[in-house]
Structures are given as structure tokens and as C-alpha cells.
Design a protein around this motif. Structure first.
Motif, PDB file in Angstrom:
ATOM      1  N   ASN A 282     -25.326  38.076  12.439  1.00 11.05           N
ATOM      2  CA  ASN A 282     -26.186  37.851  11.168  1.00 11.05           C
ATOM      3  C   ASN A 282     -27.576  37.833  11.345  1.00 11.05           C
ATOM      4  O   ASN A 282     -27.860  36.512  11.791  1.00 11.05           O
ATOM      5  CB  ASN A 282     -25.460  36.921  10.308  1.00 11.05           C
ATOM      6  CG  ASN A 282     -26.297  37.000   8.905  1.00 11.05           C
ATOM      7  OD1 ASN A 282     -27.273  37.748   8.777  1.00 11.05           O
ATOM      8  ND2 ASN A 282     -25.727  36.380   7.967  1.00 11.05           N
TER       9      ASN A 282
ATOM     10  N   CYS B 183     -29.607  34.673  10.006  1.00  7.89           N
ATOM     11  CA  CYS B 183     -29.519  33.323  10.074  1.00  7.89           C
ATOM     12  C   CYS B 183     -29.162  32.970  11.551  1.00  7.89           C
ATOM     13  O   CYS B 183     -29.340  31.750  11.934  1.00  7.89           O
ATOM     14  CB  CYS B 183     -28.389  32.695   9.246  1.00  7.89           C
ATOM     15  SG  CYS B 183     -26.768  33.569   9.527  1.00  7.89           S
TER      16      CYS B 183
ATOM     17  N   ASP C  72     -26.373  33.680  12.910  1.00  2.21           N
ATOM     18  CA  ASP C  72     -24.994  33.163  13.099  1.00  2.21           C
ATOM     19  C   ASP C  72     -23.955  34.492  13.742  1.00  2.21           C
ATOM     20  O   ASP C  72     -24.567  35.441  13.452  1.00  2.21           O
ATOM     21  CB  ASP C  72     -24.210  32.905  11.728  1.00  2.21           C
ATOM     22  CG  ASP C  72     -24.680  31.418  11.434  1.00  2.21           C
ATOM     23  OD1 ASP C  72     -25.174  30.593  12.314  1.00  2.21           O
ATOM     24  OD2 ASP C  72     -24.748  31.012  10.135  1.00  2.21           O
TER      25      ASP C  72
ATOM     26  N   CYS D  49     -21.647  30.172   8.260  1.00  4.14           N
ATOM     27  CA  CYS D  49     -21.489  29.085   7.248  1.00  4.14           C
ATOM     28  C   CYS D  49     -20.145  29.187   6.625  1.00  4.14           C
ATOM     29  O   CYS D  49     -19.070  30.078   6.891  1.00  4.14           O
ATOM     30  CB  CYS D  49     -22.349  29.864   6.078  1.00  4.14           C
ATOM     31  SG  CYS D  49     -22.220  31.247   5.609  1.00  4.14           S
TER      32      CYS D  49
ATOM     33  N   CYS E 108     -18.907  32.510   5.305  1.00  6.44           N
ATOM     34  CA  CYS E 108     -18.728  33.291   6.509  1.00  6.44           C
ATOM     35  C   CYS E 108     -17.259  33.009   6.992  1.00  6.44           C
ATOM     36  O   CYS E 108     -16.365  34.013   7.205  1.00  6.44           O
ATOM     37  CB  CYS E 108     -19.625  33.120   7.603  1.00  6.44           C
ATOM     38  SG  CYS E 108     -19.168  34.348   9.122  1.00  6.44           S
TER      39      CYS E 108
ATOM     40  N   CYS F  26     -23.100  37.368   5.111  1.00  9.13           N
ATOM     41  CA  CYS F  26     -22.095  36.041   5.440  1.00  9.13           C
ATOM     42  C   CYS F  26     -20.831  36.735   5.166  1.00  9.13           C
ATOM     43  O   CYS F  26     -19.803  36.436   6.131  1.00  9.13           O
ATOM     44  CB  CYS F  26     -22.383  35.113   4.692  1.00  9.13           C
ATOM     45  SG  CYS F  26     -24.117  34.496   4.456  1.00  9.13           S
TER      46      CYS F  26
END
Ligand code: FES
Length: 142
Positions: free
Chosen positions: A35, A38, A40, A63, A66, A125
Motif C-alpha cells: 500500500n 502508508c 504497509d 492496519c 487490512c 487497506c
């Protein structure tokens, strides 16, 4: 209990106690998704036999949305064929991007996620695990 609070509890349960998390030792298919918003990332490993997903693990660094999405996806795609799983993924993506509130029966268990679609910044996410799944399906076709 209201629908939003039921959905929230379901998402929290999947985020706190994710199903099928980790990494398969010798997967037939493996994909990662990132992603960029962010930083991630997520890794999906699948064991596939005669086109059927026999085992599935996700390793998530992301997160709670996710994580919950990866957990719900893993529950839903186990014992499905790769083609069926890919089709579910495409219908899920459509349901996140369309204004239409009608949700296909095949996505019933994903309603708690779809309910969050108005938060546009969280769509990536929710999509990360599914992006990895579609990557695995593509690899299987080549
Ligand atoms: Fe990074 Fe959700 S904030 S995956």
C-alpha cells in the motif's frame, strides 16, 4: 445491537484473532501487495491442488482493516477454485467502487468491510489481500 456495531465487532474479532495468518513453507503460489499510501504490506501464500485452494496464509504488516480483510478473505476462499476466488475478488472490488447498495450473495460475509466503502482512503487497506490473491490467480494462468 445495531448493524454498524455488529459489523464493527466482527471486524475487530478478525483483526484481533485473524484466521489463517502466517506463511506456508512450500506454497504453490505466493504474492505480495504493497500500500503506497502508508507503506504497509501483505504476503499471501497458497497451496493449490487441481485448481482448488487447499490452504492459505496471510502475513500482514498493516492496519486492523487490512488484517480483518485478509482474515475474512482467507476464510472465504479456502476450498474454492482459483477462478472462483478471483471472481469473488472482482465482485468485491466492484462493490467497493459502485454507488449501488445491492450486494451479491457471494459477498455476504464481507458486508462489514463493504459497509466501510464510504471511507475512500481505507479502500486500499481492504483491497490489499485481494490484490495479492488476483496476482496469484494471474501467476497460475501463465
Ligand atoms: Fe496501511 Fe491500512 S493504513 S494498510
Amino acid at each position: 445491537m445495531t448493524k454498524p456495531s455488529i459489523y464493527r465487532d466482527l471486524l475487530l474479532e478478525h483483526a484481533r484473532h485473524p484466521k489463517n495468518c502466517g506463511r506456508l513453507e512450500s506454497p504453490d503460489l505466493r504474492a505480495t501487495a504493497f500500500n503506497p499510501l502508508c507503506g504497509d504490506e501483505l504476503e499471501l501464500t497458497l497451496a493449490v491442488s487441481e485448481d482448488i485452494i487447499q490452504d492459505c496464509k496471510t502475513k500482514v504488516r498493516g492496519c486492523s482493516i487490512c488484517q480483518a480483510s485478509a482474515s475474512m478473505m482467507s476464510d472465504l476462499i479456502l476450498t474454492k477454485t482459483l477462478q472462483e476466488a478471483e471472481k469473488i475478488s472482482k465482485v468485491f472490488t466492484e462493490s467497493l467502487t459502485k454507488e449501488n447498495e445491492v450486494i451479491s450473495e457471494s459477498l455476504d460475509s464481507l458486508r462489514p468491510l463493504i459497509a466501510l466503502k464510504k471511507h475512500r482512503s481505507r479502500i486500499k487497506c481492504m483491497k490489499l489481500a485481494w490484490d495479492a490473491l488476483e496476482d496469484c490467480a494471474r501467476q497460475n494462468q501463465t
